[in-house]
Scaffold this active site. Structure first.
Site, PDB file in Angstrom:
ATOM      1  N   ASN A 185     -52.077   9.772  -1.924  1.00 30.84           N
ATOM      2  CA  ASN A 185     -50.887   9.133  -2.482  1.00 30.84           C
ATOM      3  C   ASN A 185     -51.154   8.822  -3.955  1.00 30.84           C
ATOM      4  OD1 ASN A 185     -49.087   7.116  -3.333  1.00 30.84           O
ATOM      5  ND2 ASN A 185     -48.568   6.662  -1.215  1.00 30.84           N
TER       6      ASN A 185
ATOM      7  N   ASP B  33     -48.939   7.703  -6.209  1.00 26.62           N
ATOM      8  CA  ASP B  33     -48.017   6.723  -6.820  1.00 26.62           C
ATOM      9  C   ASP B  33     -48.730   5.771  -7.778  1.00 26.62           C
ATOM     10  OD1 ASP B  33     -46.160   7.693  -5.082  1.00 26.62           O
ATOM     11  OD2 ASP B  33     -46.145   5.940  -3.770  1.00 26.62           O
ATOM     12  N   HIS B  34     -49.970   5.402  -7.372  1.00 32.04           N
ATOM     13  CA  HIS B  34     -50.681   4.362  -8.108  1.00 32.04           C
ATOM     14  C   HIS B  34     -50.999   4.787  -9.548  1.00 32.04           C
ATOM     15  CE1 HIS B  34     -51.105   2.318  -4.244  1.00 32.04           C
ATOM     16  NE2 HIS B  34     -51.271   3.528  -3.776  1.00 32.04           N
TER      17      HIS B  34
ATOM     18  N   ARG C 170     -47.029   0.816 -19.290  1.00 30.33           N
ATOM     19  CA  ARG C 170     -46.889   1.028 -20.734  1.00 30.33           C
ATOM     20  C   ARG C 170     -45.675   1.888 -21.089  1.00 30.33           C
ATOM     21  NH1 ARG C 170     -50.778   0.655 -24.844  1.00 30.33           N
ATOM     22  NH2 ARG C 170     -51.777  -1.350 -24.568  1.00 30.33           N
TER      23      ARG C 170
ATOM     24  N   HIS D 140     -43.842   8.360  -3.265  1.00 25.68           N
ATOM     25  CA  HIS D 140     -42.757   7.513  -2.781  1.00 25.68           C
ATOM     26  C   HIS D 140     -41.753   7.333  -3.906  1.00 25.68           C
ATOM     27  CE1 HIS D 140     -41.711   3.390  -0.694  1.00 25.68           C
ATOM     28  NE2 HIS D 140     -40.637   4.128  -0.929  1.00 25.68           N
TER      29      HIS D 140
ATOM     30  N   ARG E  71     -39.117   5.249  -4.904  1.00 27.51           N
ATOM     31  CA  ARG E  71     -38.511   3.967  -4.526  1.00 27.51           C
ATOM     32  C   ARG E  71     -37.136   3.805  -5.162  1.00 27.51           C
ATOM     33  NH1 ARG E  71     -41.841  -0.298  -2.537  1.00 27.51           N
ATOM     34  NH2 ARG E  71     -40.108  -1.606  -3.193  1.00 27.51           N
TER      35      ARG E  71
ATOM     36  N   ARG F 283     -40.097   1.876  -9.423  1.00 27.08           N
ATOM     37  CA  ARG F 283     -41.149   1.117 -10.121  1.00 27.08           C
ATOM     38  C   ARG F 283     -42.350   1.974 -10.472  1.00 27.08           C
ATOM     39  NH1 ARG F 283     -43.473  -2.787  -5.401  1.00 27.08           N
ATOM     40  NH2 ARG F 283     -41.358  -3.555  -5.440  1.00 27.08           N
ATOM     41  N   HIS F 284     -42.514   3.114  -9.818  1.00 30.38           N
ATOM     42  CA  HIS F 284     -43.612   3.986 -10.231  1.00 30.38           C
ATOM     43  C   HIS F 284     -43.140   5.447 -10.365  1.00 30.38           C
ATOM     44  CE1 HIS F 284     -43.842   4.180  -5.861  1.00 30.38           C
ATOM     45  NE2 HIS F 284     -44.501   3.044  -5.743  1.00 30.38           N
TER      46      HIS F 284
ATOM     47  N   GLU G 282     -42.025  10.101   0.534  1.00 30.54           N
ATOM     48  CA  GLU G 282     -41.612   8.890   1.246  1.00 30.54           C
ATOM     49  C   GLU G 282     -40.323   8.375   0.624  1.00 30.54           C
ATOM     50  OE1 GLU G 282     -44.704   6.058   0.727  1.00 30.54           O
ATOM     51  OE2 GLU G 282     -46.183   7.272   1.757  1.00 30.54           O
TER      52      GLU G 282
ATOM     53  N   THR H  56     -45.892  -3.824  -1.830  1.00 26.72           N
ATOM     54  CA  THR H  56     -46.012  -2.486  -1.273  1.00 26.72           C
ATOM     55  C   THR H  56     -45.309  -2.498   0.086  1.00 26.72           C
ATOM     56  OG1 THR H  56     -47.575  -0.749  -0.605  1.00 26.72           O
ATOM     57  CG2 THR H  56     -48.281  -3.018  -0.242  1.00 26.72           C
ATOM     58  N   THR H  57     -45.285  -1.328   0.761  1.00 25.90           N
ATOM     59  CA  THR H  57     -44.561  -1.265   2.027  1.00 25.90           C
ATOM     60  C   THR H  57     -45.214  -2.208   3.046  1.00 25.90           C
ATOM     61  OG1 THR H  57     -44.360   1.059   1.480  1.00 25.90           O
ATOM     62  CG2 THR H  57     -43.558   0.379   3.645  1.00 25.90           C
TER      63      THR H  57
ATOM     64  N   GLU I  27     -45.824   8.169  11.393  1.00 28.52           N
ATOM     65  CA  GLU I  27     -46.997   7.707  10.655  1.00 28.52           C
ATOM     66  C   GLU I  27     -47.227   6.261  11.088  1.00 28.52           C
ATOM     67  OE1 GLU I  27     -47.264   8.467   6.446  1.00 28.52           O
ATOM     68  OE2 GLU I  27     -48.694   6.836   6.162  1.00 28.52           O
TER      69      GLU I  27
ATOM     70  N   HIS J  71     -51.944   3.278   5.243  1.00 27.10           N
ATOM     71  CA  HIS J  71     -51.728   1.986   4.590  1.00 27.10           C
ATOM     72  C   HIS J  71     -52.981   1.130   4.696  1.00 27.10           C
ATOM     73  CE1 HIS J  71     -49.728  -1.304   2.646  1.00 27.10           C
ATOM     74  NE2 HIS J  71     -48.768  -0.447   2.360  1.00 27.10           N
ATOM     75  N   GLY J  72     -53.552   0.853   3.540  1.00 22.97           N
ATOM     76  CA  GLY J  72     -54.715  -0.029   3.480  1.00 22.97           C
ATOM     77  C   GLY J  72     -56.012   0.646   3.914  1.00 22.97           C
TER      78      GLY J  72
ATOM     79  N   GLY K  46     -53.934   6.004  -0.676  1.00 25.92           N
ATOM     80  CA  GLY K  46     -53.662   5.939  -2.112  1.00 25.92           C
ATOM     81  C   GLY K  46     -54.506   4.930  -2.847  1.00 25.92           C
ATOM     82  N   GLN K  47     -54.210   3.652  -2.625  1.00 21.37           N
ATOM     83  CA  GLN K  47     -54.805   2.563  -3.409  1.00 21.37           C
ATOM     84  C   GLN K  47     -56.325   2.665  -3.533  1.00 21.37           C
ATOM     85  OE1 GLN K  47     -53.286  -0.286  -4.848  1.00 21.37           O
ATOM     86  NE2 GLN K  47     -55.229  -1.247  -5.368  1.00 21.37           N
TER      87      GLN K  47
HETATM   88  N1  PXP Z   1     -48.361   5.740   3.940  1.00 20.93           N
HETATM   89  C1  PXP Z   1     -47.203   5.120   3.597  1.00 20.93           C
HETATM   90  C2  PXP Z   1     -45.986   5.412   4.408  1.00 20.93           C
HETATM   91  C3  PXP Z   1     -47.140   4.249   2.489  1.00 20.93           C
HETATM   92  O1  PXP Z   1     -45.978   3.643   2.160  1.00 20.93           O
HETATM   93  C4  PXP Z   1     -48.312   4.052   1.723  1.00 20.93           C
HETATM   94  C5  PXP Z   1     -48.264   3.149   0.519  1.00 20.93           C
HETATM   95  O2  PXP Z   1     -47.526   3.698  -0.485  1.00 20.93           O
HETATM   96  C6  PXP Z   1     -49.489   4.728   2.108  1.00 20.93           C
HETATM   97  C7  PXP Z   1     -49.491   5.540   3.219  1.00 20.93           C
HETATM   98  C8  PXP Z   1     -50.766   4.588   1.330  1.00 20.93           C
HETATM   99  O3  PXP Z   1     -51.207   3.269   1.407  1.00 20.93           O
HETATM  100  P1  PXP Z   1     -52.427   2.794   0.491  1.00 20.93           P
HETATM  101  O4  PXP Z   1     -51.986   2.913  -0.929  1.00 20.93           O
HETATM  102  O5  PXP Z   1     -52.645   1.386   0.927  1.00 20.93           O
HETATM  103  O6  PXP Z   1     -53.575   3.694   0.791  1.00 20.93           O
END
Ligand code: PXP
Length: 258
Positions: free
Chosen positions: A4, A6-7, A15, A40, A42, A46-47, A67, A97-98, A148, A211-212, A233-234
Site C-alpha cells: 500500500n 498511500d503513505h 508539502r 485508496h 479517499r 487526503r493522500h 480501495e 485511517t480505516t 479482506e 491493517h496494522g 503499507g504503514q
Molecule cells: N487494507 C486495507 C483495506 C486498508 O484500508 C489499509 C490501510 O490503508 C491496509 C490494508 C494497510 O494497512 P497498513 O497501512 O496499516 O499496513
C-alpha cells in the site's frame, strides 16, 4: 503481498509538491517483490489523487487493488478506471485511517448496489470486513469474490503485549490490562481470524488480510493457509525511512561540503 503506497502520498501532500514521487514508489515496489499495488482513493483526497490512480494504473506492471468507499462519485470513477480489483472499505472523514471493517449488515443494500455497479464494469470486488463468520456469510450473499479480513484489532493487541504501542485513544484503557488478559485476547483474535478465513474459503471466497501488519506480527498471518494475500503499507513505508535515511543524509552532506 500487496504494497500500500498511500503513505508516500501522505508525505507528498504535507508539502503539496511532487516529492516523494508516488511513481518512484510504484517502480521500487514493483521491482522489489511486491505482487500487487494497493491504493485508496479517499473521498477527502487526503493522500492519493485522481491523477495518481490514472498514472499508477498506466505504469504498474502489477495488478492494482483500488480501495474505495461506497460513494456514488467514487464508484463512478472506479468503474471508469477499471482496476484489477476494487476493495470496498468504510470511510469516515475524521478517522486517521480505516477503523474497523465494513458494516455489511446495516449497509447491505448500498454494498449490494456498489458490487453490482462494479461487476457491470467487470471489476472483481473484495469487501474489507471484520473477521466474523456472519460477515463472511453476508459477504458471499452480497456477491463479493473476496474478503479482506481487518487485522487492526489483532495488531493493536499484539502491540500492547509487546509494548511497542500506538498511543491511540482507544488503546489506553486496554494498556492497563494484565498480560494474561492481553495474551488471551490475542489468542482469541487469532482464532477469530483463522475461523473467518476457513469459513470464507469454504464459501468459495478468496481471502486477504490487512491493517496494522508489521515486521513483528506478520508471521502470525503466515500460519493461516487460507489467507492468500496480505496488504501492508504503514510498516513498510515507515521502515523505508530508516533504511534510506543514512544514505539520504550522506548524499546531502556531500553536496553541501565545499
Ligand atoms: N487494507 C486495507 C483495506 C486498508 O484500508 C489499509 C490501510 O490503508 C491496509 C490494508 C494497510 O494497512 P497498513 O497501512 O496499516 O499496513
Amino acid at each position: 503481498m500487496g504494497v500500500n503506497i498511500d503513505h508516500v502520498a501522505v508525505l507528498r501532500e504535507a508539502r503539496r509538491v511532487n516529492d516523494p514521487d508516488i511513481l518512484n514508489a510504484l517502480y521500487v515496489a514493483c521491482a522489489s517483490g511486491a505482487d500487487q499495488i494497493t491504493i485508496h482513493l479517499r473521498e477527502d483526497r487526503r493522500h492519493i489523487q485522481d491523477i495518481d490512480v490514472k498514472n499508477i494504473m498506466n505504469h504498474s506492471t502489477l495488478p492494482v487493488n483500488l480501495e474505495c468507499a461506497i460513494d456514488k462519485d467514487i464508484l463512478n470513477i472506479v468503474s471508469n478506471l477499471k482496476p484489477h480489483r476494487a476493495t470496498l472499505v468504510p470511510e469516515k472523514r475524521e478517522e486517521v485511517t480505516t477503523e474497523g471493517g465494513l458494516d455489511v449488515f446495516t449497509y447491505e443494500d448500498e454494498i449490494s448496489y456498489a458490487i453490482e455497479q462494479l461487476h457491470d464494469s467487470i471489476i472483481p470486488v473484495s469487501l474489507f470486513v471484520d473477521p466474523t463468520i456472519e460477515a463472511m456469510e453476508k459477504s458471499k450473499e452480497l456477491g463479493a469474490e473476496m474478503v479482506e479480513l481487518h487485522t487492526g484489532s489483532f495488531a493493536n493487541i499484539f502491540a500492547m503485549l509487546n509494548s511497542s504501542l500506538s498511543h491511540s485513544k482507544h488503546s489506553i484503557k486496554e494498556l492497563e490490562l494484565p498480560r494474561y488478559e492481553l495474551q488471551s485476547r490475542l489468542e482469541k483474535s487469532l482464532e477469530d481470524i483463522t475461523a473467518a478465513a476457513k469459513h470464507a474459503k469454504k464459501l468459495g471466497l478468496e481471502v486477504a488480510a490487512g491493517h496494522g501488519l508489521n515486521y513483528h506480527n506478520v508471521s502470525h498471518m503466515m500460519g493461516i493457509d487460507e489467507i492468500t494475500e496480505l496488504n501492508i503499507g504503514q510498516s513498510i513505508i515507515a521502515r523505508s525511512v530508516f533504511s534510506g535515511l543514512a544514505d539520504a543524509v550522506k548524499e546531502m552532506k556531500r553536496l553541501t561540503t565545499r
